[in-house]
Scaffold this active site. Structure first.
Site, PDB file in Angstrom:
ATOM      1  N   SER A 144       0.912  -1.108  -0.069  1.00  0.00           N
ATOM      2  CA  SER A 144      -0.738   0.526  -0.129  1.00  0.00           C
ATOM      3  C   SER A 144       0.889   0.798  -0.271  1.00  0.00           C
ATOM      4  O   SER A 144       2.063   0.952   0.806  1.00  0.00           O
ATOM      5  CB  SER A 144      -0.934  -0.297   1.293  1.00  0.00           C
ATOM      6  OG  SER A 144      -1.342   1.040   1.373  1.00  0.00           O
ATOM      7  N   TYR A 157      -2.992  -1.191  10.599  1.00  0.00           N
ATOM      8  CA  TYR A 157      -2.730  -1.162   9.261  1.00  0.00           C
ATOM      9  C   TYR A 157      -1.353  -1.155   8.398  1.00  0.00           C
ATOM     10  O   TYR A 157      -0.235  -1.380   7.430  1.00  0.00           O
ATOM     11  CB  TYR A 157      -3.709  -0.874   8.445  1.00  0.00           C
ATOM     12  CG  TYR A 157      -3.164  -0.806   6.984  1.00  0.00           C
ATOM     13  CD1 TYR A 157      -4.506  -1.845   6.140  1.00  0.00           C
ATOM     14  CD2 TYR A 157      -3.655   0.337   5.959  1.00  0.00           C
ATOM     15  CE1 TYR A 157      -4.647  -2.131   4.919  1.00  0.00           C
ATOM     16  CE2 TYR A 157      -3.567   0.296   4.655  1.00  0.00           C
ATOM     17  CZ  TYR A 157      -3.513  -1.295   4.452  1.00  0.00           C
ATOM     18  OH  TYR A 157      -3.954  -0.854   2.647  1.00  0.00           O
TER      19      TYR A 157
END
Length: 256
Positions: A144, A157
Site C-alpha cells: 500500500s 494497517y
C-alpha cells in the site's frame, strides 16, 4: 500475449477487487490460476468461468490467511491442484479504522496476522517448494502507499505494510541465490468495493483527488498490469522493489 505459458499462479484474496483483476490479467497472459478466499461463492464461480473461457485452468481454494497453518497449507494445496506453482501473489489483506488509543488487541492481531504473519509463512511455504523442486519463482506482495505515507487512525494497517516493505527487501537478498524474485506493489486510491463509501461521497472524493496528480482514482486493471509485469520474465532483473500505483500520490503527498 502468452508470456505465462505452462505457468501457475496463486492469488490470495482473489474473490473480488484487485485480486480478481490480477487473476484475470494473468490468465489473459496465459497463466493457469488458483483463486482464494474465505468462502467459495458466486464470485468465485464467475471468475472460474471467465478464466476457463480464456482457455486456461482455474480452481478455488478456501483458506483464512490470518492463520499461519492455513497459509502454509494453501500453498501446498495449490501445488497439488495443478502439480506446480510458479507465481505467488499475496493480495489478501484487511484494515481497521480506529483511534490509536482505542485499538483492541483483537483488531490488531487480525490486521497483523492477515497482512504480515500469513504472508510471511505463505512465502516460506512457497520458497520451500521452489527450493525442493528447483523452481525459479516470483512473489508479488500487495502492499500500500501506506508503507511509505501516514494514514491516521489506521496504525496497525500502516505497521503491517511497513513491515511488509522491509520483509520484501530482506527476502530479495536472501532468496536471490535460488532465483526467487520478490517485489511489492503499492496501490493508492483505487476503485474497489472496499472504497465504495468514498466513491459515493462526492465531497470526500474531491478532497482525495486533489492530492493525486493524475486527478483520478485508480482502476483495478492499473494494479493488475504492474503485477503481471513483475510476475513475468520482463522483470527478470527486478527484485526487492516497491512499485507505487498511485497516480503520483505518494511523493506529491510528501511535498505538501
Amino acid at each position: 500475449m502468452n508470456r505465462f505459458e505452462n505457468k501457475v499462479a496463486l492469488i490470495t484474496g482473489s474473490s473480488q477487487g484487485i485480486g480478481a483483476a490480477c487473476a484475470l490479467r494473468l490468465a489473459k497472459d496465459g497463466c493457469d490460476i488458483i483463486l482464494n478466499g474465505h468462502k467459495f461463492d458466486e464470485r468465485g464461480e464467475k471468475l472460474i468461468a471467465e478464466i476457463e473461457g480464456m482457455g486456461r485452468k482455474a480452481a478455488f481454494l478456501v483458506a483464512d490467511l490470518s492463520k499461519a497453518k492455513e497459509a502454509i497449507k494453501l500453498v501446498t494445496d495449490a501445488v497439488d491442484t495443478f502439480s506446480r506453482l510458479d507465481i505467488l501473489v499475496n493480495n489478501a489483506g484487511v484494515e481497521k479504522n480506529a483511534n490509536f488509543w482505542e485499538v483492541t488487541e483483537e483488531d490488531y492481531d487480525l490486521v497483523m496476522d492477515t497482512n504480515l504473519k500469513g504472508v510471511f509463512f505463505g512465502i516460506q511455504s512457497f520458497v520451500n517448494y521452489c527450493r525442493k523442486n528447483k523452481v525459479e519463482g516470483a512473489v508479488i506482495n500487495m502492499s500500500s502507499v501506506h508503507e511509505e505515507i501516514v494514514f491516521p487512525h489506521f496504525a496497525a494497517y500502516c505497521a503491517s505494510k511497513g513491515g511488509l516493505r522491509m520483509l520484501t527487501r530482506n527476502l530479495a537478498t536472501e532468496l536471490a541465490p535460488f532465483n526467487i524474485r520478490i517485489n511489492n506493489v503499492a496501490p493508492g486510491a483505487v476503485s474497489t468495493p472496499i472504497n465504495q463509501d468514498l466513491l459515493e461521497d462526492k465531497a470526500q472524493l474531491k478532497k482525495v483527488l486533489q492530492n493525486i496528480p493524475l486527478r483520478r482514482m485508480g482502476k483495478v486493471e492499473d494494479v493488475a498490469g504492474v503485477v503481471a509485469f513483475l510476475a513475468s520474465d520482463d522483470a527478470a532483473y527486478v527484485t526487492g522493489s516497491t512499485y507505487f500505483v498511485d497516480g503520483g500520490l505518494t511523493y506529491h503527498y510528501e511535498e505538501q
